[in-house]
Scaffold this motif. Structure first.
Motif, PDB file in Angstrom:
ATOM      1  N   ASP A 186      -8.865   0.226   7.346  1.00 38.08           N
ATOM      2  CA  ASP A 186      -7.797   0.431   8.326  1.00 38.08           C
ATOM      3  C   ASP A 186      -6.437   0.675   7.688  1.00 38.08           C
ATOM      4  O   ASP A 186      -5.486   1.035   8.392  1.00 38.08           O
ATOM      5  N   ILE A 187      -6.309   0.475   6.357  1.00 37.22           N
ATOM      6  CA  ILE A 187      -5.000   0.699   5.732  1.00 37.22           C
ATOM      7  C   ILE A 187      -5.076   1.752   4.618  1.00 37.22           C
ATOM      8  O   ILE A 187      -4.293   1.734   3.669  1.00 37.22           O
ATOM      9  N   ILE A 188      -6.020   2.680   4.755  1.00 38.61           N
ATOM     10  CA  ILE A 188      -6.124   3.748   3.756  1.00 38.61           C
ATOM     11  C   ILE A 188      -4.813   4.536   3.692  1.00 38.61           C
ATOM     12  O   ILE A 188      -4.258   4.792   2.610  1.00 38.61           O
ATOM     13  N   PHE A 189      -4.271   4.924   4.850  1.00 36.21           N
ATOM     14  CA  PHE A 189      -3.034   5.714   4.864  1.00 36.21           C
ATOM     15  C   PHE A 189      -1.822   4.840   4.506  1.00 36.21           C
ATOM     16  O   PHE A 189      -0.962   5.242   3.724  1.00 36.21           O
ATOM     17  N   PHE A 190      -1.760   3.644   5.088  1.00 39.03           N
ATOM     18  CA  PHE A 190      -0.591   2.795   4.882  1.00 39.03           C
ATOM     19  C   PHE A 190      -0.412   2.385   3.423  1.00 39.03           C
ATOM     20  O   PHE A 190       0.710   2.357   2.913  1.00 39.03           O
ATOM     21  N   TRP A 191      -1.512   2.054   2.752  1.00 34.14           N
ATOM     22  CA  TRP A 191      -1.401   1.472   1.412  1.00 34.14           C
ATOM     23  C   TRP A 191      -2.038   2.326   0.332  1.00 34.14           C
ATOM     24  O   TRP A 191      -1.390   2.695  -0.648  1.00 34.14           O
ATOM     25  N   VAL A 192      -3.313   2.665   0.498  1.00 38.08           N
ATOM     26  CA  VAL A 192      -4.043   3.337  -0.572  1.00 38.08           C
ATOM     27  C   VAL A 192      -3.412   4.681  -0.916  1.00 38.08           C
ATOM     28  O   VAL A 192      -3.166   4.986  -2.088  1.00 38.08           O
ATOM     29  N   SER A 193      -3.151   5.487   0.088  1.00 42.53           N
ATOM     30  CA  SER A 193      -2.589   6.818  -0.181  1.00 42.53           C
ATOM     31  C   SER A 193      -1.215   6.706  -0.831  1.00 42.53           C
ATOM     32  O   SER A 193      -0.864   7.490  -1.715  1.00 42.53           O
ATOM     33  N   ARG A 194      -0.421   5.711  -0.416  1.00 46.60           N
ATOM     34  CA  ARG A 194       0.927   5.561  -0.986  1.00 46.60           C
ATOM     35  C   ARG A 194       0.863   5.071  -2.428  1.00 46.60           C
ATOM     36  O   ARG A 194       1.693   5.458  -3.263  1.00 46.60           O
ATOM     37  N   MET A 195      -0.100   4.208  -2.736  1.00 44.33           N
ATOM     38  CA  MET A 195      -0.281   3.812  -4.140  1.00 44.33           C
ATOM     39  C   MET A 195      -0.675   5.017  -4.979  1.00 44.33           C
ATOM     40  O   MET A 195      -0.258   5.149  -6.141  1.00 44.33           O
ATOM     41  N   MET A 196      -1.483   5.897  -4.395  1.00 43.45           N
ATOM     42  CA  MET A 196      -1.908   7.086  -5.124  1.00 43.45           C
ATOM     43  C   MET A 196      -0.723   7.983  -5.460  1.00 43.45           C
ATOM     44  O   MET A 196      -0.509   8.335  -6.632  1.00 43.45           O
ATOM     45  N   PHE A 197       0.085   8.348  -4.435  1.00 49.49           N
ATOM     46  CA  PHE A 197       1.139   9.318  -4.740  1.00 49.49           C
ATOM     47  C   PHE A 197       2.277   8.686  -5.544  1.00 49.49           C
ATOM     48  O   PHE A 197       2.919   9.363  -6.354  1.00 49.49           O
ATOM     49  N   ASP A 213      19.252   1.985   6.882  1.00 48.86           N
ATOM     50  CA  ASP A 213      17.803   2.099   7.034  1.00 48.86           C
ATOM     51  C   ASP A 213      17.076   1.035   6.193  1.00 48.86           C
ATOM     52  O   ASP A 213      17.658   0.446   5.274  1.00 48.86           O
ATOM     53  N   VAL A 214      15.818   0.835   6.536  1.00 55.50           N
ATOM     54  CA  VAL A 214      14.995  -0.117   5.785  1.00 55.50           C
ATOM     55  C   VAL A 214      13.744   0.575   5.287  1.00 55.50           C
ATOM     56  O   VAL A 214      13.295   1.575   5.865  1.00 55.50           O
ATOM     57  N   LEU A 215      13.165   0.053   4.185  1.00 54.37           N
ATOM     58  CA  LEU A 215      11.871   0.519   3.687  1.00 54.37           C
ATOM     59  C   LEU A 215      10.781  -0.369   4.289  1.00 54.37           C
ATOM     60  O   LEU A 215      10.917  -1.593   4.298  1.00 54.37           O
ATOM     61  N   ASP A 216       9.711   0.250   4.794  1.00 48.52           N
ATOM     62  CA  ASP A 216       8.644  -0.598   5.335  1.00 48.52           C
ATOM     63  C   ASP A 216       7.945  -1.318   4.184  1.00 48.52           C
ATOM     64  O   ASP A 216       8.073  -0.964   3.011  1.00 48.52           O
ATOM     65  N   THR A 217       7.204  -2.350   4.539  1.00 48.85           N
ATOM     66  CA  THR A 217       6.589  -3.210   3.519  1.00 48.85           C
ATOM     67  C   THR A 217       5.618  -2.457   2.622  1.00 48.85           C
ATOM     68  O   THR A 217       5.415  -2.823   1.472  1.00 48.85           O
ATOM     69  N   TRP A 218       5.034  -1.362   3.142  1.00 50.52           N
ATOM     70  CA  TRP A 218       4.056  -0.617   2.353  1.00 50.52           C
ATOM     71  C   TRP A 218       4.705   0.147   1.204  1.00 50.52           C
ATOM     72  O   TRP A 218       4.055   0.486   0.229  1.00 50.52           O
ATOM     73  N   PHE A 219       6.026   0.384   1.329  1.00 55.05           N
ATOM     74  CA  PHE A 219       6.707   1.101   0.262  1.00 55.05           C
ATOM     75  C   PHE A 219       6.688   0.280  -1.022  1.00 55.05           C
ATOM     76  O   PHE A 219       6.323   0.768  -2.091  1.00 55.05           O
ATOM     77  N   SER A 220       7.080  -0.990  -0.908  1.00 50.73           N
ATOM     78  CA  SER A 220       7.070  -1.837  -2.097  1.00 50.73           C
ATOM     79  C   SER A 220       5.640  -2.182  -2.513  1.00 50.73           C
ATOM     80  O   SER A 220       5.336  -2.307  -3.711  1.00 50.73           O
ATOM     81  N   SER A 221       4.756  -2.315  -1.527  1.00 47.80           N
ATOM     82  CA  SER A 221       3.360  -2.616  -1.857  1.00 47.80           C
ATOM     83  C   SER A 221       2.728  -1.485  -2.650  1.00 47.80           C
ATOM     84  O   SER A 221       1.838  -1.715  -3.473  1.00 47.80           O
ATOM     85  N   ALA A 222       3.182  -0.272  -2.416  1.00 50.56           N
ATOM     86  CA  ALA A 222       2.613   0.881  -3.104  1.00 50.56           C
ATOM     87  C   ALA A 222       2.909   0.869  -4.596  1.00 50.56           C
ATOM     88  O   ALA A 222       2.246   1.538  -5.381  1.00 50.56           O
ATOM     89  N   LEU A 223       3.925   0.091  -4.984  1.00 49.09           N
ATOM     90  CA  LEU A 223       4.285  -0.001  -6.400  1.00 49.09           C
ATOM     91  C   LEU A 223       3.450  -1.047  -7.147  1.00 49.09           C
ATOM     92  O   LEU A 223       3.530  -1.152  -8.362  1.00 49.09           O
ATOM     93  N   TRP A 224       2.642  -1.790  -6.385  1.00 41.91           N
ATOM     94  CA  TRP A 224       1.944  -2.950  -6.956  1.00 41.91           C
ATOM     95  C   TRP A 224       1.108  -2.653  -8.200  1.00 41.91           C
ATOM     96  O   TRP A 224       1.159  -3.411  -9.180  1.00 41.91           O
ATOM     97  N   PRO A 225       0.306  -1.567  -8.249  1.00 46.37           N
ATOM     98  CA  PRO A 225      -0.597  -1.387  -9.392  1.00 46.37           C
ATOM     99  C   PRO A 225       0.111  -1.382 -10.742  1.00 46.37           C
ATOM    100  O   PRO A 225      -0.464  -1.811 -11.743  1.00 46.37           O
ATOM    101  N   PHE A 226       1.352  -0.897 -10.789  1.00 48.79           N
ATOM    102  CA  PHE A 226       2.028  -0.822 -12.088  1.00 48.79           C
ATOM    103  C   PHE A 226       3.281  -1.693 -12.180  1.00 48.79           C
ATOM    104  O   PHE A 226       3.665  -2.126 -13.264  1.00 48.79           O
ATOM    105  N   SER A 227       3.937  -1.987 -11.050  1.00 47.14           N
ATOM    106  CA  SER A 227       5.185  -2.752 -11.101  1.00 47.14           C
ATOM    107  C   SER A 227       4.962  -4.195 -11.556  1.00 47.14           C
ATOM    108  O   SER A 227       5.882  -4.848 -12.049  1.00 47.14           O
ATOM    109  N   THR A 228       3.749  -4.689 -11.417  1.00 50.12           N
ATOM    110  CA  THR A 228       3.429  -6.059 -11.836  1.00 50.12           C
ATOM    111  C   THR A 228       3.046  -6.148 -13.305  1.00 50.12           C
ATOM    112  O   THR A 228       2.788  -7.240 -13.819  1.00 50.12           O
ATOM    113  N   LEU A 229       2.987  -4.999 -13.987  1.00 50.26           N
ATOM    114  CA  LEU A 229       2.477  -4.962 -15.362  1.00 50.26           C
ATOM    115  C   LEU A 229       3.533  -4.573 -16.388  1.00 50.26           C
ATOM    116  O   LEU A 229       3.216  -4.056 -17.457  1.00 50.26           O
ATOM    117  N   GLY A 230       4.796  -4.808 -16.048  1.00 48.77           N
ATOM    118  CA  GLY A 230       5.869  -4.538 -17.018  1.00 48.77           C
ATOM    119  C   GLY A 230       6.520  -3.178 -16.875  1.00 48.77           C
ATOM    120  O   GLY A 230       7.434  -2.841 -17.638  1.00 48.77           O
TER     121      GLY A 230
END
Length: 449
Positions: free
Chosen positions: A67-78, A27-44
């Motif tokens: 248009d990407i509230i569910f794809f990105w914003v919600s995933r960053m939240m959880f 299986d593969v992870l969609d691009t939004w999975f890694s994007s959801a880690l952005w707020p903290f994964s870039t900060l150490g």
């Protein structure tokens, strides 16, 4: 692919294959999975003691499309809650989509996309930026229309020309305002600048960038350029007013550059450095509301009303601005009277008055009323009685022919039966208009008898 490896009952999570016999998860992870880690994964992270993590997480504002509230914003939240137990950001600012001029979403299949680099090559990056911020309300879609980009370019060009005028009329870029020597016009523009700063700050705080840009455009174009710059041309000729007028011009221009800089960074930086010793506009102090002269707005409104109504009268009678007029002002209010007397040279200049009298008698005049002043303009300055009579007779003759033509058509049974209903209605409307116009012409002719 998911970096998980299996060998019998064993599981390993790593990027590289652990060795012979290991099989990677299919299986593969969609691009939004890694994007959801952005707020903290870039900060150490996962080192939550990292200086960047402690300084910048949680972030303040996330700007994204609706248009990407569910794809990105919600995933960053959880994922933020799961891994850091904190909200990843304090505020989410949603913007709309840029659609084509017909309201369609831009796509490769429709071929209606616009390459921003092409727009930048033609109009510059600042014009494109200003188009976006001035036409985009939060959460609302924007239609891309080249005319709006051209309007933004024209506004920036106006800003450039305003700056050039100021540069050419400044003797000392370090000149400071002397509040004791301010004219009522100086007080007015400084008061309006402070009010504009307050309004723009409020819009910036609420992320209503379109409202902020419209407020600044209105102040810069309709007040600073259209009125104060023209007034300053008179003040600059007066040696006792010249220095303070220069100081006001410079002060207002600097604050304008700072207010516009977030939207128009390149042009404002260049222009600001021409009038400032600071290394960059980006590290200069943000404008503050400083001036409030209570009487200045009402007195300037009186000046503006008088000038505007005289200009409208000239336009109505097709009298050139270059033709001087005989003008009498009736004034009952003492404050207004003192204002007009003190600034008579400005009134005469803007009205192009041949004679300018206060509370005097004038015969055969046209009356114009304002809030505090009644204006009397010598009728002969506006109207050539002989030319007006000839024009009225010509209009009367033309209307008589049109009335006869239209009446004959409306009394023609064949026309009424065969012509489309819209055509008949159009002709009846014309006939009624001709009668009204004819009646008005006759009334005006009676005054010449």
């Amino acid at each position: 692919r998911i970096p998980a490896w299996f060998k019998g009952d064993e599981v390993k999570v790593q990027v590289e294959c652990p060795g012979e016999g290991w099989v990677q998860d299919e299986d593969v992870l969609d691009t939004w999975f890694s994007s959801a880690l952005w707020p903290f994964s870039t900060l150490g992270w996962p080192n939550e003691e990292h200086p960047d993590f402690k300084r910048y997480y949680p972030t303040d504002v996330l700007v994204t499309g609706y248009d990407i509230i569910f794809f990105w914003v919600s995933r960053m939240m959880f994922q933020g809650y799961e891994f850091t137990h904190k909200d990843p950001f304090k505020t989410v600012l949603l913007h709309g989509l840029i659609r084509d001029k017909e309201g369609r979403k831009m796509s490769k299949s429709l071929g209606n996309g616009v390459d921003p680099m092409d727009v930048i090559d033609t109009y510059g990056a600042d014009a494109l930026r200003y188009f976006v911020v001035s036409n985009s309300a939060p959460g609302m879609d924007t239609r891309y229309e080249i005319e709006k980009v051209e309007y933004s370019w024209n506004f920036i060009n106006k800003l450039w020309n305003i700056s050039r005028f100021v540069f050419m009329n400044i003797d000392d870029y370090n000149v400071e305002i002397d509040e004791e020597k301010l004219t009522i016009f100086d007080q007015w523009i400084l008061t309006r600048l402070s009010e504009t700063i307050e309004t723009v700050d409020n819009f910036y705080d609420r992320y209503e960038f379109n409202e902020a840009s419209q407020t600044m455009t209105s102040f810069i174009w309709d007040e600073f350029a259209s009125w104060y710059l023209e007034i300053s041309k008179v003040s600059l000729q007066n040696e006792s007013l010249r220095k303070n007028t220069q100081a006001v011009l410079l002060y207002v221009l600097k604050d304008i550059m700072k207010l516009l800089h977030p939207f128009i960074p390149f042009v404002t930086e260049k222009l600001f450095l021409e009038i400032s010793d600071e290394p960059s506009i980006m590290i200069s102090e943000w404008p503050k509301k400083k001036y409030k002269f209570h009487d200045s707005k009402q007195l300037f409104k009186t000046f503006e009303d008088v000038v505007t109504k005289i200009r409208n009268l000239r336009n109505e009678y097709q009298v050139a601005l270059s033709k001087p007029l005989d003008i009498v002002l009736d004034i009952d209010n003492n404050d207004v009277l003192n204002f007009v007397k003190k600034y008579e040279i400005y009134f005469m200049k803007f009205l192009n008055a041949k004679t300018f009298k206060i509370n005097a008698y004038i015969e055969n005049a046209i009356l114009i009323t304002t809030s505090f002043i009644n204006l009397h303009i010598l009728k002969s300055d506006l109207i050539d009685p002989k030319a007006e009579l000839e024009a009225l007779l010509k209009q009367k003759n033309t209307l008589e022919k049109e009335i006869i033509r239209s009446k004959n058509m409306l009394e023609n049974e064949k026309f009424l039966q065969k012509a489309p209903k819209e055509k008949v209605l159009e002709e009846r409307t014309k006939y009624d208009q001709y009668l009204k116009q004819y009646e008005e012409i006759v009334k005006r002719l009676e005054k010449h008898v």
